[in-house]
Every structure is written in structure tokens, then in C-alpha cells.
Design a protein around this motif. Structure first.
Motif, PDB file in Angstrom:
ATOM      1  N   GLY A  49       0.784  -1.227   0.000  1.00 11.68           N
ATOM      2  CA  GLY A  49       0.000   0.000   0.000  1.00 11.68           C
ATOM      3  C   GLY A  49       0.811   1.269   0.000  1.00 11.68           C
ATOM      4  N   ALA A  50       2.139   1.150  -0.198  1.00 10.35           N
ATOM      5  CA  ALA A  50       2.993   2.329  -0.172  1.00 10.35           C
ATOM      6  C   ALA A  50       3.387   2.728  -1.594  1.00 10.35           C
ATOM      7  CB  ALA A  50       4.233   2.059   0.678  1.00 10.35           C
ATOM      8  N   GLU A  51       4.049   3.872  -1.710  1.00 16.02           N
ATOM      9  CA  GLU A  51       4.430   4.439  -3.004  1.00 16.02           C
ATOM     10  C   GLU A  51       5.939   4.317  -3.210  1.00 16.02           C
ATOM     11  OE1 GLU A  51       5.195   8.927  -4.700  1.00 16.02           O
ATOM     12  OE2 GLU A  51       3.623   8.625  -3.195  1.00 16.02           O
ATOM     13  N   PRO A  52       6.383   3.482  -4.175  1.00 14.57           N
ATOM     14  CA  PRO A  52       7.821   3.379  -4.432  1.00 14.57           C
ATOM     15  C   PRO A  52       8.298   4.437  -5.420  1.00 14.57           C
ATOM     16  CG  PRO A  52       6.648   1.748  -5.739  1.00 14.57           C
ATOM     17  CD  PRO A  52       5.594   2.522  -4.971  1.00 14.57           C
ATOM     18  N   PHE A  53       9.483   4.955  -5.175  1.00 16.76           N
ATOM     19  CA  PHE A  53      10.143   5.856  -6.133  1.00 16.76           C
ATOM     20  C   PHE A  53      11.553   5.334  -6.324  1.00 16.76           C
ATOM     21  CE2 PHE A  53      12.745   9.418  -7.431  1.00 16.76           C
ATOM     22  CZ  PHE A  53      11.977  10.023  -8.417  1.00 16.76           C
ATOM     23  N   ILE A  54      11.901   4.941  -7.567  1.00 17.51           N
ATOM     24  CA  ILE A  54      13.189   4.299  -7.846  1.00 17.51           C
ATOM     25  C   ILE A  54      14.121   5.271  -8.551  1.00 17.51           C
ATOM     26  CG2 ILE A  54      14.332   2.448  -9.131  1.00 17.51           C
ATOM     27  CD1 ILE A  54      11.807   0.756  -8.715  1.00 17.51           C
ATOM     28  N   HIS A  55      15.360   5.332  -8.062  1.00 24.94           N
ATOM     29  CA  HIS A  55      16.399   6.150  -8.690  1.00 24.94           C
ATOM     30  C   HIS A  55      17.619   5.268  -8.921  1.00 24.94           C
ATOM     31  CE1 HIS A  55      20.089   8.678  -8.470  1.00 24.94           C
ATOM     32  NE2 HIS A  55      19.396   9.438  -9.291  1.00 24.94           N
TER      33      HIS A  55
END
Length: 385
Positions: A49-55
């Protein structure tokens, strides 16, 4: 190359340590050579239920940036990264360099980068801080830098993550009980190590690879993978003796191996002129000098020289030192002492440096309690139950 079939289990280990919650924003960072694994972490974050941000970026881009950026540019705090760090709820970083040795040629720029990144490190590791996980990786160039076959590096890093965490928790809890109420710890080994530290009243930190509400409440918000140690920030103004460290890696660049290190300290403070190494002694001395320079600029004191950590390694798979501190400090039956920053886990010192020096795995360690009683913790590298 690490088998992609292992990615789901490794990602699960990360999330078990991070305790991702519904609605959170999770920043996931690494190298492009790890892209499949980074995305697996992102998928598992989304399932919770969380928001991933990939760098992620390539090793070639990292090298070209080291060539292109000036010292002054590195000394500035990155605005976008600072904003992302302030916005995220938790941070996952997988060892980002495909070939970490490229950093060894840019010592002045790495010093400037440490200076510029410090405000961001404060957001993550200071108060109130963010939850975080730092996980190692294994590549052919990394293995070459550490002087081992890639299969050995993978065994130490990936094998060190795939362990019985229930058993590790038992060992960590046992050590916590033994150290609880202790005043002094005394360490010796056959290679000249002989030092005494004061841990009275200091928080005992369990690196068992698992999240708990108790650990987060006391400020222990992150951890490394592989896991496997119990550590404490000793009293900064006490402690003296000698530490022999068979090998370590330059804390400034994390790209130069230093062998046969002998450190001397008194009143909790390193004595640089008495610190030697069999190989790359000039690198050891230069890094200490550069970190002291940064700390005097920021804090008006050479905080990098202050004793910061006593750690006891407990990982059952990690059985040798190669210079990769992330695994070396977890060697079962070893002890490590760090100098520099300690405020993030119960100490009082802020510094740009936190440099671990791992003893031989034949250490003998004893704790002395307030009433004068003593108990043997380890004998010749073996935990004394």
C-alpha cells in the motif's frame, strides 16, 4: 551475477527490516546493474500500500560525473535530493557502484561530496530521522577490488542475508542481556589488540535484521543487510589502548584497501601520529586529516577522532574479512571499533566520518559490571554461552 530468482526473498528481507506502511513514500536507490532487484523491491512496497520511487544510474554516468563535477559543485547540498529526502518516509539503498574503485581517483572531490551531502545525512540519520536500509551487492569489479572471487563475495553478501533470523535474534538478545549493566569492556587478541572502553548507561543496539516497535521507539530506525551484530556507542571521553585491524577500506572513497592497521587511542581519542598501516598508510593518515578538517570547520573540534562504536559480529555465514566493512563487521566472533559519528545510535558525537576497524576473528572480550564482577563474552572468537 546474482540469480534473479533470489530477488523476491531478498526484497522481503528488506521490507521485514523497514516495516513499510500503507500510504508511505519509499525512496529506493541503487545502480542500473541492479534494476531488476530495485523494481522487485518497488513491487513489494506497492503490495503493502505504499508508493515506491526508484532512482538508479549507470557506473559510467557516476564516473563521468566524478570527472565533470568540480569540487565546489560537490560541496553544495543537492537541492532535489534534499527535497526528496525531506518528503520520503523511508529510504532503501542498494550498494550503488558497479565498480567502487573509480572513486579512489577523486579524493578531494569525495571529501567535498561528504561535506555537501551532510545535511541530507542529517535528515536520514539525525533526529527525528527516517527509517532506512542499506544492503550490499556483489559484482565482478567489486570482487576484484577486494581481491576475492565473485563467488566468495556473493556468499558473504547474499548468503549473509539468507540466514536464520530467528537464531540471530536469540544470539543478539543473549549479548544484550550480558552487556546490560556493564561498565567496562576489555578486548585482547594475539596480534596486539588490547583496549578498554566504557559503555555504562549507553543504549545497546541489536542488528538482528528485523524491525520492532521497541527499536524504533528508542531511535534505532535502520539497519544493514547483511545483518548480525550488537553495538553500542561508548563514552566518548574514556577509553584507551591499541587495535589491530588486518584490513579495512578507506572511509573517504570506499575504494582503496588498507592492510595491517594499528591504531592507538587515549581518553577516547585517536592519536593519528601513532596510527600505522603495512600498506597504504598515507591513505589512512590523509583520510583522518581530511575528515578532521571537515569536522573542525563544522563543529570546531576534531570529532572524527572520537571513539564512536563497539560492535560484536554475529552473522553465521560471514567468516572472513575482505575489506568490505558492510560484511567484515558482521563476522561471527569479531569485534569492531569505529571512530567519528555516534549520535545516531546513542552517542553524543556528530562527524562526517564513521570508520569501522574490525579485529581479527580470534578476539577475547570481557565485560566488567558496576559491582566489579566480570564475565567472559568471547574467548578466541567464540561466543561464551
Amino acid at each position: 551475477m546474482i540469480d534473479p530468482a533470489m530477488f523476491p526473498k531478498l526484497a522481503e528481507n528488506i521490507l521485514n527490516l523497514l516495516n513499510v506502511r500503507d500510504g508511505e513514500a519509499i525512496f529506493i536507490s541503487g545502480g542500473i546493474h541492479e534494476q531488476g532487484f530495485l523494481e522487485e523491491i518497488g513491487i513489494q512496497v506497492a503490495r503493502r500500500g505504499a508508493e515506491p520511487f526508484i532512482h538508479s544510474v549507470s557506473n559510467d554516468f557516476q564516473k563521468r560525473m566524478l570527472e565533470t563535477y568540480t569540487v565546489d559543485q560537490y560541496r553544495r547540498t543537492p537541492k532535489i535530493m534534499k527535497g526528496v529526502t525531506e518528503s520520503m518516509d523511508a529510504y532503501v539503498i542498494i550498494e550503488p557502484y558497479f565498480d567502487p574503485s573509480i572513486k579512489s581517483f577523486y579524493r578531494e572531490k569525495m571529501q567535498a561530496r561528504s561535506d555537501g551531502m551532510f545535511p541530507i545525512m542529517q535528515i536520514i540519520y539525525g533526529e527525528p530521522g527516517k527509517r532506512w536500509v542499506y544492503m550490499g551487492w556483489a559484482t565482478e569489479p567489486m570482487a576484484k577490488m577486494y581481491g576475492v572471487p565473485v563467488e566468495i563475495l556473493e556468499k558473504l553478501v547474499i548468503g549473509g542475508c539468507n540466514i536464520d533470523y530467528g537464531r540471530l535474534m536469540v544470539d543478539c538478545e543473549y549479548l544484550r542481556k550480558v552487556l546490560d549493566g556493564g561498565r567496562y569492556v576489555h578486548a585482547t587478541d594475539p596480534y596486539g589488540t588490547d583496549f578498554k572502553l566504557n559503555i555504562e548507561g549507553r543504549r545497546l543496539n541489536l542488528d538482528d535484521g528485523l524491525w520492532s516497535a521497541e527499536k524504533e521507539a528508542e531511535g534505532n530506525k535502520g539497519g544493514n543487510l547483511p545483518a548480525g551484530e550488537v553495538f553500542v556507542a561508548p563514552v566518548e571521553t574514556f577509553g584507551e589502548g591499541r587495535i589491530y585491524c588486518p584490513l579495512t577500506i578507506d572511509d573517504l572513497t570506499r575504494g582503496i584497501i588498507i592492510k595491517g592497521v594499528t591504531l592507538e587511542f587515549k581518553d577516547g581519542t585517536l592519536i593519528p601520529e601513532k596510527c600505522t598501516a603495512d600498506t597504504n598508510e598515507s591513505v589512512l593518515r590523509d583520510t583522518l586529516e581530511k575528515m578532521v578538517e571537515l569536522d573542525i570547520k563544522k563543529y570546531g573540534a576534531p570529532n572524527a577522532l572520537k571513539v564512536a562504536e563497539l560492535g560484536i559480529g554475529l552473522n553465521p555465514v560471514i567468516d572472513r574479512a575482505i575489506g568490505y566493512i558492510l560484511t567484515d563487521e558482521k563476522i561471527g566472533g569479531s569485534v569492531h571499533v569505529a571512530f567519528g559519528r555516534s549520535d545516531m545510535y546513542g552517542g553524543n558525537v556528530q562527524s562526517n566520518m564513521h570508520w569501522d576497524f574490525v579485529t581479527s576473528p580470534e578476539i577475547t572480550l570481557e565485560v566488567e559490571y558496576k559491582n566489579g564482577d566480570k564475565k567472559l563474552i568471547m574467548k578466541d572468537g567464540k561466543l561464551q554461552y
